[in-house]
Enzyme design. Sequence first.
Site, PDB file in Angstrom:
ATOM      1  N   LYS A 139     105.351  45.850  19.663  1.00 33.12           N
ATOM      2  CA  LYS A 139     106.286  46.647  19.046  1.00 33.12           C
ATOM      3  C   LYS A 139     107.184  46.094  18.123  1.00 33.12           C
ATOM      4  CE  LYS A 139     109.820  49.436  18.941  1.00 33.12           C
ATOM      5  NZ  LYS A 139     111.196  49.315  19.913  1.00 33.12           N
ATOM      6  N   LYS A 175     118.739  42.808  14.915  1.00 35.61           N
ATOM      7  CA  LYS A 175     118.363  42.275  16.267  1.00 35.61           C
ATOM      8  C   LYS A 175     116.757  42.240  16.331  1.00 35.61           C
ATOM      9  CE  LYS A 175     117.732  44.549  19.763  1.00 35.61           C
ATOM     10  NZ  LYS A 175     116.703  45.386  20.255  1.00 35.61           N
TER      11      LYS A 175
END
Length: 298
Positions: free
Chosen positions: A172, A240
């Site tokens: 991912k 992030k």
Amino acid sequence: MSIRTGFIGLGAMGAPMAFNLIKSGIPLVIHDIDTEKIDQFKDSPVEILHSPMEIANASDRTICLVETTAQAEEVILGQRGIVQGAKPGHIVVCMSTIDPTVAMHIASDLINHGISMLDAPVSGGTGRAKNADLTVIAGGEEETFNKCKDIFDAVGGNAFYIGQHGKGLIMKLINNMLGITNTITLIEGLTIGVKSGIGLETMLNVLRTSSGASAAVELRVPRIIDGDFEPGGTMDIVYKDQELITSYAKQIGVPTLMANISQQVYQMARTAGLNKEDSSAVVKIYESLAQVKVIGRK
């Protein structure tokens, strides 16, 4: 018979996913620390509980979809976390995009309590979450993955089993890294084009039928044309995610030059107060640097 399932984290991604689980007939018990997010389910056939521990005690598997690694650790392993209420045989489906190394440690801790875990982050953004068209990218035991296919079918058309714990998250984050760095180069190209007198719609039509075609083109350019920066994925989340992949890459000795540069551009956007806008709004930084209006220049 559908398996009673807990859902923790009902934000921009979690809420539409939970609604799609309800539509598919999966019985849900839900929790979020923000009561306003719970309120949108007041007319839905769900049970509302008050902690991850209570959710786990009332269900056979629990979905965790929070924003940060620290939040996921607290939800799963904290004093009132899933581990405190789950019985042996429980499954934790961590759909948060978090540090893969930490996810491996969480999974190891849960195994000691007889609890299985999948790291199963999703890709596609809020629009595809609403349309039940997300991609699920999972790591963990394949048997556990197979037991959760009804969840994955309810939220999207594609579910990939990548391998052992952590590998779903690594895949991912690779995907996100590609999309994020592509977005920066796309916006640089759009800024060059606009400053040279080429409209955004013209560039969109050319790019989508040429070798520069990409998911970023299809997602970002229409937003920039319309000035629509309602968050599908905020600047904070993008920053992030780049931090997660670059930190992991350092651990295994892989250079990530472009990812690091793109992260710094997003940091510029965050310090400019754009941190809660969609990541496409990074175009505003280029408008300032290049002294040209790009947004809305059809």
